[in-house]
Motif scaffolding. Structure first.
Motif, PDB file in Angstrom:
ATOM      1  N   ARG A 373      42.909  47.300  43.720  1.00 52.46           N
ATOM      2  CA  ARG A 373      42.389  48.092  42.600  1.00 52.46           C
ATOM      3  C   ARG A 373      43.334  49.238  42.251  1.00 52.46           C
ATOM      4  O   ARG A 373      43.493  49.589  41.084  1.00 52.46           O
ATOM      5  N   PHE A 374      43.971  49.824  43.265  1.00 53.51           N
ATOM      6  CA  PHE A 374      44.936  50.888  43.003  1.00 53.51           C
ATOM      7  C   PHE A 374      46.116  50.350  42.188  1.00 53.51           C
ATOM      8  O   PHE A 374      46.540  50.982  41.204  1.00 53.51           O
ATOM      9  N   ASP A 375      46.649  49.208  42.587  1.00 58.77           N
ATOM     10  CA  ASP A 375      47.775  48.619  41.847  1.00 58.77           C
ATOM     11  C   ASP A 375      47.380  48.300  40.406  1.00 58.77           C
ATOM     12  O   ASP A 375      48.161  48.520  39.476  1.00 58.77           O
ATOM     13  N   GLN A 376      46.166  47.809  40.242  1.00 59.67           N
ATOM     14  CA  GLN A 376      45.686  47.488  38.896  1.00 59.67           C
ATOM     15  C   GLN A 376      45.642  48.739  38.030  1.00 59.67           C
ATOM     16  O   GLN A 376      46.064  48.725  36.864  1.00 59.67           O
ATOM     17  N   LEU A 377      45.156  49.835  38.607  1.00 59.78           N
ATOM     18  CA  LEU A 377      45.085  51.103  37.868  1.00 59.78           C
ATOM     19  C   LEU A 377      46.484  51.598  37.503  1.00 59.78           C
ATOM     20  O   LEU A 377      46.738  52.023  36.370  1.00 59.78           O
ATOM     21  N   MET A 378      47.412  51.537  38.465  1.00 61.93           N
ATOM     22  CA  MET A 378      48.751  52.075  38.251  1.00 61.93           C
ATOM     23  C   MET A 378      49.568  51.217  37.286  1.00 61.93           C
ATOM     24  O   MET A 378      50.459  51.729  36.595  1.00 61.93           O
ATOM     25  N   GLN A 380      48.296  49.166  34.730  1.00 64.56           N
ATOM     26  CA  GLN A 380      47.770  48.970  33.379  1.00 64.56           C
ATOM     27  C   GLN A 380      48.467  49.940  32.414  1.00 64.56           C
ATOM     28  O   GLN A 380      48.902  51.020  32.804  1.00 64.56           O
ATOM     29  N   THR A 381      48.573  49.528  31.170  1.00 63.85           N
ATOM     30  CA  THR A 381      49.356  50.299  30.187  1.00 63.85           C
ATOM     31  C   THR A 381      48.522  50.902  29.066  1.00 63.85           C
ATOM     32  O   THR A 381      49.028  51.726  28.298  1.00 63.85           O
ATOM     33  N   LYS A 382      47.250  50.518  28.966  1.00 62.93           N
ATOM     34  CA  LYS A 382      46.425  51.083  27.890  1.00 62.93           C
ATOM     35  C   LYS A 382      46.277  52.582  28.065  1.00 62.93           C
ATOM     36  O   LYS A 382      46.398  53.360  27.104  1.00 62.93           O
ATOM     37  N   TYR A 383      45.970  53.008  29.288  1.00 64.16           N
ATOM     38  CA  TYR A 383      45.815  54.427  29.614  1.00 64.16           C
ATOM     39  C   TYR A 383      46.786  54.759  30.754  1.00 64.16           C
ATOM     40  O   TYR A 383      46.412  54.721  31.925  1.00 64.16           O
ATOM     41  N   PRO A 384      48.033  55.062  30.453  1.00 64.33           N
ATOM     42  CA  PRO A 384      49.016  55.285  31.527  1.00 64.33           C
ATOM     43  C   PRO A 384      48.623  56.458  32.428  1.00 64.33           C
ATOM     44  O   PRO A 384      47.931  57.387  32.007  1.00 64.33           O
ATOM     45  N   TYR A 412      57.211  53.180  46.545  1.00 58.68           N
ATOM     46  CA  TYR A 412      58.357  52.359  46.131  1.00 58.68           C
ATOM     47  C   TYR A 412      57.936  51.277  45.130  1.00 58.68           C
ATOM     48  O   TYR A 412      58.766  50.793  44.351  1.00 58.68           O
ATOM     49  N   LEU A 413      56.646  50.902  45.173  1.00 60.44           N
ATOM     50  CA  LEU A 413      56.157  49.835  44.310  1.00 60.44           C
ATOM     51  C   LEU A 413      55.831  50.310  42.902  1.00 60.44           C
ATOM     52  O   LEU A 413      55.613  49.487  42.009  1.00 60.44           O
ATOM     53  N   HIS A 414      55.787  51.642  42.715  1.00 56.90           N
ATOM     54  CA  HIS A 414      55.299  52.176  41.433  1.00 56.90           C
ATOM     55  C   HIS A 414      56.237  53.272  40.916  1.00 56.90           C
ATOM     56  O   HIS A 414      56.386  54.306  41.576  1.00 56.90           O
ATOM     57  N   PRO A 415      56.830  53.087  39.756  1.00 57.57           N
ATOM     58  CA  PRO A 415      57.664  54.144  39.189  1.00 57.57           C
ATOM     59  C   PRO A 415      56.862  55.380  38.768  1.00 57.57           C
ATOM     60  O   PRO A 415      57.437  56.432  38.509  1.00 57.57           O
ATOM     61  N   ASN A 416      55.536  55.234  38.720  1.00 59.57           N
ATOM     62  CA  ASN A 416      54.662  56.340  38.310  1.00 59.57           C
ATOM     63  C   ASN A 416      53.911  56.948  39.489  1.00 59.57           C
ATOM     64  O   ASN A 416      52.884  57.590  39.320  1.00 59.57           O
TER      65      ASN A 416
END
Length: 552
Positions: A373-378, A380-384, A412-416
């Motif tokens: 669920r964390f990866d899904q949140l991070m 998604q692009t509709k609400y960055p 490391y998996l998330h640029p954000n």
């Protein structure tokens, strides 16, 4: 000079306000005064630093007594693979003045010399403050090492540190020829001062007349306990015979509970939030000879923490100006993110920050535990979204350090997603300035107060929290904050964490992100209300006044 006056060189640089004339010596193991003075580890120090600033602003008759830690708490750095590393580096402060006062206390029946340094109020707008060190010529290496590391991991060393603060701090006042009306112990680290006072004044009742005690934690680990015989061998009781110690503290077994002794030798005590006051009365209410336990809710110093431009926009009721200033402040924080992590964050993107002392009950990785669920949140692009973590685990706490490092590797998996090192006053200020959403995840009833969310709110960060500590006196869900419902008490720890985590995700996805991006006017209104409510009650000038009204 009378005993009610400090020597001229150390007096307050102002005429005392008549309502705050009662003299108080405030003992604390840590003080977060300025980034340049590393005498703190976390929230206890941040609180004490704000108190000393507000006492100055209110022209109170308070002085601070602390310890000059040679290596501070520790410097948080990175290993070659970016995992957290611990570095102990000598700190040298040219702005501290050598008082010329050196005296001895006994540690393990060995005389140890203690030197006092003075922090002039002109440097950081604090009341007069004294810092004690054993790292001086004439002491052997073991004696010198007592004041090297804040909260030393070696038990006997930590006991000796408490003795320097308590016995040493009380003896310093004698060396100054100064007798305050009130000896305020900020946590029980300085409880050995009570035994010096017992010898000085001749009775436990005379000690109680002068001593007050603030407890900051319901956590068992925060209420120090040691074998009473070990303490006696280490000279913790300052020459008071063990039979007399048992008599005046009411501790007749071999477990010396520092908080219990501090309570029984004080005429008044307080918790640090309304809820914590209730928890403390419940925690200690079954013990005989406990004084009244009230509460003074923790707070932070607005003049130190609040960005002036944000404050000006808030006072003008200009939500759009607050939002624009916030983007500028976020850009400043994001330079640190780029420097440390090689990631370019966007000031227009909602930024969530979790930053405070790393401890298990605070659950720093609560959201990340549900990887999917964390990866899904991070992703998604509709609400960055952008997420930042920071904080210092206790250097010997392998579990907390593992959590810190697991967050680094996850990032490391998330640029954000970023994890920053070096969480001290300077970085803390940048994080409060740059947060849109201040994430707070403690297990309910285990956070006595917490204060980081106060300074975030002062700087237009919205609190997103479990219902614990100071939040219970501040938050109205959807009006000035976002609060997850309290989990039923009958759940297992795993079930509780699952329920809390799901509530956090649900609110993020269904309420917070749509409001931030689709209804910016509503977000701005919520931000202004949050700033109004935090400034109305959670500034430390109110707190410093309440200590005089309710405790001193």
């Amino acid at each position: 000079m009378t005993k009610s006056q400090l020597p001229k060189a150390y007096r307050h640089p102002y005429e005392l306000d008549p309502q705050f004339k009662k003299s108080v010596a405030y003992f604390s193991m840590e003080f977060a005064i300025d980034q340049a003075l590393k005498t703190y580890s976390g929230g206890l120090g941040f609180l004490a630093g704000s108190h000393m600033r507000s006492a100055y602003e209110l022209k109170q008759n308070v002085i601070g007594i602390g310890v000059l830690w040679k290596y501070g708490y520790y410097d948080q750095t990175r290993k070659t693979d970016n995992a957290m590393d611990v570095q102990f580096r000598e700190k040298i402060y040219s702005f501290l003045e050598d008082t010329g006062i050196t005296f001895t206390i006994e540690v393990h029946h060995t005389p140890v010399s203690v030197k006092a340094y003075f922090l002039n109020p002109k440097h950081f707008n604090t009341v007069p403050m004294f810092f004690l060190t054993t790292d001086i010529d004439g002491n052997d290496w073991l004696s010198r090492s007592i004041t090297m590391r804040l909260y030393d991991s070696i038990e006997s060393a930590k006991i000796a540190q408490c003795m320097v603060l308590g016995l040493g701090g009380a003896k310093l006042l004698d060396e100054l020829g100064y007798e305050p009306d009130v000896y305020h112990l900020n946590e029980a680290h300085a409880v050995s001062a009570a035994f010096h006072l017992y010898q000085k004044f001749g009775s436990a009742d005379e000690v109680r007349k002068r001593m007050v005690f603030t407890t900051h934690t319901p956590e068992d680990a925060g209420n120090e306990k040691h074998d009473i015989n070990q303490l006696n061998v280490l000279s913790f009781f300052g020459g008071v015979p063990l039979e007399t110690v048992r008599e005046i503290t009411g501790i007749h077994d071999n477990v010396f509970n520092h908080s219990l002794a501090a309570l029984r030798l004080s005429h008044k005590a307080n918790g640090v939030s309304k809820l914590h006051g209730e928890v403390s009365r419940h925690l200690w209410g079954g013990y005989p000879n406990i004084p009244e336990i009230t509460h003074v809710t923790n707070a932070q110093n607005q003049r130190y923490w609040t960005d002036p431009e944000l404050d000006h926009a808030y006072r003008a009721g200009d939500g759009k100006a607050v939002a624009e200033r916030k983007k500028t402040l976020k850009a400043g924080l994001f330079k640190v993110v780029a420097d440390q992590c090689g990631k370019l964050f966007d000031p227009n993107v909602l930024t969530i920050i979790w930053a405070r002392r790393f401890a298990g009950y605070k659950r720093p990785d609560l959201l990340v535990q549900d990887h999917e669920r964390f990866d899904q949140l991070m992703n998604q692009t509709k609400y960055p979204i952008q997420c930042i973590w920071a904080g210092k685990p206790y250097p010997s706490d392998e579990g907390a350090t593992h959590i810190f490092n697991s967050l680094i590797y996850r990032s490391y998996l998330h640029p954000n997603m970023a994890v920053l090192t070096g969480y001290e006053l300077g970085l803390s200020k940048l994080l409060k300035d740059g947060s849109d959403l201040w994430l707070n995840t403690p297990v309910v009833t285990r956070e006595a107060s917490g204060t980081s969310g106060m300074t975030a709110a002062m700087n237009a960060g919205i609190n997103f929290s479990t219902y614990d500590g100071w939040i219970c006196e501040f938050a109205e869900h959807g009006k000035n904050a976002f609060i997850v419902p309290v989990a039923p008490p009958n759940l297992s720890s795993g079930e509780r964490d699952d329920q809390d985590r799901n509530h956090f995700f649900d609110q993020l996805e269904q309420e917070i992100l749509p409001m931030y991006y689709d209804r910016p006017d509503d977000w701005n209104r919520l931000t202004l209300q949050s700033m109004k409510d935090v400034n109305a009650f959670f500034g430390s000038n109110r707190m410093a006044s309440e200590y005089y009204e309710k405790v001193y």
